[in-house]
Design a protein around this motif. Structure first.
Motif, PDB file in Angstrom:
ATOM      1  N   ILE A  40       0.865 -26.619 -33.021  1.00  0.00           N
ATOM      2  CA  ILE A  40       1.287 -25.328 -32.278  1.00  0.00           C
ATOM      3  C   ILE A  40       0.066 -24.375 -32.174  1.00  0.00           C
ATOM      4  O   ILE A  40      -0.064 -23.911 -30.932  1.00  0.00           O
ATOM      5  N   ALA A  41      -0.869 -24.346 -33.071  1.00  0.00           N
ATOM      6  CA  ALA A  41      -2.000 -23.250 -33.089  1.00  0.00           C
ATOM      7  C   ALA A  41      -2.938 -23.680 -31.829  1.00  0.00           C
ATOM      8  O   ALA A  41      -3.477 -23.033 -31.212  1.00  0.00           O
ATOM      9  N   LYS A  42      -3.141 -25.312 -32.009  1.00  0.00           N
ATOM     10  CA  LYS A  42      -4.093 -25.788 -30.998  1.00  0.00           C
ATOM     11  C   LYS A  42      -3.483 -25.884 -29.506  1.00  0.00           C
ATOM     12  O   LYS A  42      -4.138 -25.480 -28.612  1.00  0.00           O
ATOM     13  N   ALA A  43      -2.094 -25.713 -29.351  1.00  0.00           N
ATOM     14  CA  ALA A  43      -1.752 -25.541 -28.339  1.00  0.00           C
ATOM     15  C   ALA A  43      -1.560 -24.141 -27.566  1.00  0.00           C
ATOM     16  O   ALA A  43      -2.105 -23.955 -26.493  1.00  0.00           O
ATOM     17  N   ILE A  44      -1.471 -23.129 -28.650  1.00  0.00           N
ATOM     18  CA  ILE A  44      -1.810 -21.883 -28.063  1.00  0.00           C
ATOM     19  C   ILE A  44      -3.252 -21.594 -27.734  1.00  0.00           C
ATOM     20  O   ILE A  44      -3.458 -20.872 -26.856  1.00  0.00           O
ATOM     21  N   SER A  45      -3.979 -22.060 -28.465  1.00  0.00           N
ATOM     22  CA  SER A  45      -5.460 -21.926 -28.304  1.00  0.00           C
ATOM     23  C   SER A  45      -5.998 -22.549 -26.900  1.00  0.00           C
ATOM     24  O   SER A  45      -6.717 -21.784 -26.143  1.00  0.00           O
ATOM     25  N   PHE A  51      -5.924 -19.731 -19.426  1.00  0.00           N
ATOM     26  CA  PHE A  51      -5.920 -18.271 -18.643  1.00  0.00           C
ATOM     27  C   PHE A  51      -7.344 -17.561 -18.785  1.00  0.00           C
ATOM     28  O   PHE A  51      -7.371 -16.819 -17.705  1.00  0.00           O
ATOM     29  N   ASP A  52      -8.144 -17.694 -19.956  1.00  0.00           N
ATOM     30  CA  ASP A  52      -9.341 -17.027 -19.936  1.00  0.00           C
ATOM     31  C   ASP A  52     -10.221 -17.645 -18.795  1.00  0.00           C
ATOM     32  O   ASP A  52     -10.947 -16.997 -17.990  1.00  0.00           O
ATOM     33  N   ALA A  53     -10.371 -18.900 -18.617  1.00  0.00           N
ATOM     34  CA  ALA A  53     -11.245 -19.673 -17.501  1.00  0.00           C
ATOM     35  C   ALA A  53     -10.485 -19.260 -16.304  1.00  0.00           C
ATOM     36  O   ALA A  53     -11.205 -18.945 -15.338  1.00  0.00           O
ATOM     37  N   LEU A  54      -9.288 -19.352 -16.048  1.00  0.00           N
ATOM     38  CA  LEU A  54      -8.534 -18.899 -15.017  1.00  0.00           C
ATOM     39  C   LEU A  54      -8.883 -17.445 -14.461  1.00  0.00           C
ATOM     40  O   LEU A  54      -9.397 -17.020 -13.224  1.00  0.00           O
ATOM     41  N   LEU A  55      -8.986 -16.386 -15.406  1.00  0.00           N
ATOM     42  CA  LEU A  55      -9.287 -14.988 -15.088  1.00  0.00           C
ATOM     43  C   LEU A  55     -10.729 -14.700 -14.953  1.00  0.00           C
ATOM     44  O   LEU A  55     -11.035 -13.757 -14.054  1.00  0.00           O
ATOM     45  N   ASN A  56     -11.641 -15.670 -15.625  1.00  0.00           N
ATOM     46  CA  ASN A  56     -12.948 -15.356 -15.195  1.00  0.00           C
ATOM     47  C   ASN A  56     -13.536 -15.682 -14.039  1.00  0.00           C
ATOM     48  O   ASN A  56     -14.756 -15.576 -13.371  1.00  0.00           O
ATOM     49  N   ARG A  57     -12.660 -16.613 -13.520  1.00  0.00           N
ATOM     50  CA  ARG A  57     -13.329 -17.343 -11.941  1.00  0.00           C
ATOM     51  C   ARG A  57     -12.820 -16.413 -10.757  1.00  0.00           C
ATOM     52  O   ARG A  57     -13.261 -16.149  -9.806  1.00  0.00           O
TER      53      ARG A  57
END
Length: 58
Positions: A40-45, A51-57
């Motif tokens: 679960i922790a890996k999936a959330i990460s 989304f971080d990569a999506l917003l940075n682009r």
């Protein structure tokens, strides 16, 4: 006489099974919970990284 909902019966069966598994073999039960938590922790990460990569682009 009304029959109890099937959902309630299934929930109680799951709880009873989990308690049985914990009391009969606590080490394996702890390993399973630890692995599930790691998954679960890996999936959330990974979702956060996506989304971080999506917003940075943008």
């Amino acid at each position: 006489m009304s029959m109890p909902p099937i959902k309630k019966i299934v929930l109680w069966l799951i709880v009873i099974f989990l308690l049985y598994a914990i009391f009969t073999n606590p080490r394996d039960a702890a390993d399973i919970v630890g692995r599930a938590w790691d998954l679960i922790a890996k999936a959330i990460s990974n979702i956060a990284r996506f989304f971080d990569a999506l917003l940075n682009r943008a």
